[in-house]
Design an enzyme around this catalytic site. Structure first.
Site, PDB file in Angstrom:
ATOM      1  N   LYS A  12       0.824  -1.219   0.000  1.00  0.00           N
ATOM      2  CA  LYS A  12       0.000   0.000   0.000  1.00  0.00           C
ATOM      3  C   LYS A  12       0.861   1.274   0.000  1.00  0.00           C
ATOM      4  CE  LYS A  12      -4.054  -2.013   2.359  1.00  0.00           C
ATOM      5  NZ  LYS A  12      -5.001  -1.818   3.501  1.00  0.00           N
ATOM      6  N   GLU A 129      -9.734 -10.587  -7.502  1.00  0.00           N
ATOM      7  CA  GLU A 129      -8.782  -9.487  -7.329  1.00  0.00           C
ATOM      8  C   GLU A 129      -7.589  -9.612  -8.280  1.00  0.00           C
ATOM      9  OE1 GLU A 129      -9.848  -8.591  -2.636  1.00  0.00           O
ATOM     10  OE2 GLU A 129      -7.837  -9.285  -3.136  1.00  0.00           O
TER      11      GLU A 129
HETATM   12  O1  CDP Z   1      -7.269  -5.672   4.955  1.00  0.00           O
HETATM   13  P1  CDP Z   1      -8.075  -6.632   5.802  1.00  0.00           P
HETATM   14  O2  CDP Z   1      -8.718  -7.725   4.978  1.00  0.00           O
HETATM   15  O3  CDP Z   1      -7.297  -7.149   6.964  1.00  0.00           O
HETATM   16  O4  CDP Z   1      -9.239  -5.755   6.468  1.00  0.00           O
HETATM   17  P2  CDP Z   1     -10.703  -5.390   5.909  1.00  0.00           P
HETATM   18  O5  CDP Z   1     -11.644  -5.523   7.051  1.00  0.00           O
HETATM   19  O6  CDP Z   1     -11.009  -6.113   4.650  1.00  0.00           O
HETATM   20  O7  CDP Z   1     -10.580  -3.843   5.608  1.00  0.00           O
HETATM   21  C1  CDP Z   1      -9.945  -3.372   4.426  1.00  0.00           C
HETATM   22  C2  CDP Z   1      -9.020  -2.230   4.793  1.00  0.00           C
HETATM   23  O8  CDP Z   1      -9.813  -1.150   5.280  1.00  0.00           O
HETATM   24  C3  CDP Z   1      -8.049  -2.526   5.929  1.00  0.00           C
HETATM   25  O9  CDP Z   1      -6.870  -3.158   5.506  1.00  0.00           O
HETATM   26  C4  CDP Z   1      -7.783  -1.156   6.488  1.00  0.00           C
HETATM   27  O10 CDP Z   1      -6.745  -0.516   5.786  1.00  0.00           O
HETATM   28  C5  CDP Z   1      -9.078  -0.408   6.237  1.00  0.00           C
HETATM   29  N1  CDP Z   1      -9.871  -0.275   7.463  1.00  0.00           N
HETATM   30  C6  CDP Z   1      -9.936   0.957   8.091  1.00  0.00           C
HETATM   31  O11 CDP Z   1      -9.347   1.916   7.629  1.00  0.00           O
HETATM   32  N2  CDP Z   1     -10.680   1.087   9.249  1.00  0.00           N
HETATM   33  C7  CDP Z   1     -11.331   0.041   9.779  1.00  0.00           C
HETATM   34  N3  CDP Z   1     -12.028   0.211  10.906  1.00  0.00           N
HETATM   35  C8  CDP Z   1     -11.258  -1.211   9.154  1.00  0.00           C
HETATM   36  C9  CDP Z   1     -10.514  -1.351   7.993  1.00  0.00           C
END
Ligand code: CDP
Ligand code: MG
Length: 136
Positions: A12, A129
Site C-alpha cells: 500500500k 482481485e
Molecule cells: O485488509 P483486511 O482484509 O485485513 O481488512 P478489511 O476488514 O477487509 O478492511 C480493508 C481495509 O480497510 C483494511 O486493511 C484497512 O486498511 C481499512 N480499514 C480501516 O481503515 N478502518 C477500519 N475500521 C477497518 C478497515
C-alpha cells in the site's frame, strides 16, 4: 498433499512511500512465495472504489479508497502452497496494534488505515482481485 494457490498482495501507499517494497518482497520470498507477476501503479479513486466495493457500506469506505489511490502501490501475484491463508498469516491482523510479532503489519504498519499490505481473504476473492489487476 500440495495445494498450490495464487493470491493477490498489494504493498500500500504508506509502505511504497517509505521505500519498503524490496524489503516486503523479500519477506514473501523468504517464506516461500513466488512472485509470478508484479507492477507498480497509481490507481484512480474510481478504480479503488471498484476494487473495495465489498466495503461500500462501511464508514471507512471513502477514506480507504482515497488512501489506496493517494500514491503508488505495488500489486503482486503470489504463488505458494495454501497461498491465500499463508499470505493472511504473514500479513497479520488488520490493526497493526493487534498483529502478532513478526507479521508484516506488526513490522511495517503505521495504523489501521496505513497498514502497509492488502491480501485476498479467500480463494474466490483472490481470483476476482487477480483478474482486476492482471487480466490481459
Ligand atoms: O485488509 P483486511 O482484509 O485485513 O481488512 P478489511 O476488514 O477487509 O478492511 C480493508 C481495509 O480497510 C483494511 O486493511 C484497512 O486498511 C481499512 N480499514 C480501516 O481503515 N478502518 C477500519 N475500521 C477497518 C478497515
Ligand atoms: Mg479484507
Amino acid at each position: 498433499m500440495n495445494n498450490i494457490e495464487e493470491t493477490l498482495s498489494i504493498i500500500k501507499p504508506d509502505a511504497v512511500e517509505r521505500n519498503l517494497q524490496d524489503q516486503i518482497k523479500n519477506e514473501f520470498k523468504s517464506k516461500g512465495f513466488e512472485i509470478l507477476n508484479e507492477k507498480k501503479i497509481h490507481i484512480t479513486k474510481e478504480e479503488a472504489e471498484k476494487f473495495y466495493k465489498v466495503h461500500e457500506s462501511k464508514p471507512f469506505y471513502n477514506d480507504l479508497c482515497a488512501y489506496l489511490s493517494s500514491g503508488p502501490i505495488v500489486v503482486m501475484k503470489l504463488q505458494k502452497d495454501n497461498a491465500v491463508l499463508e499470505n493472511r498469516k504473514l500479513m497479520g491482523a488488520t490493526n497493526p496494534d493487534n498483529a502478532e510479532e513478526g507479521t508484516l503489519r506488526k513490522k511495517y504498519g503505521i495504523s489501521i488505515d496505513k497498514n502497509s499490505v492488502h491480501g485476498s481473504d479467500s480463494l474466490e476473492n483472490a481470483k476476482i482481485e487477480l483478474d482486476f489487476f492482471f487480466k490481459d
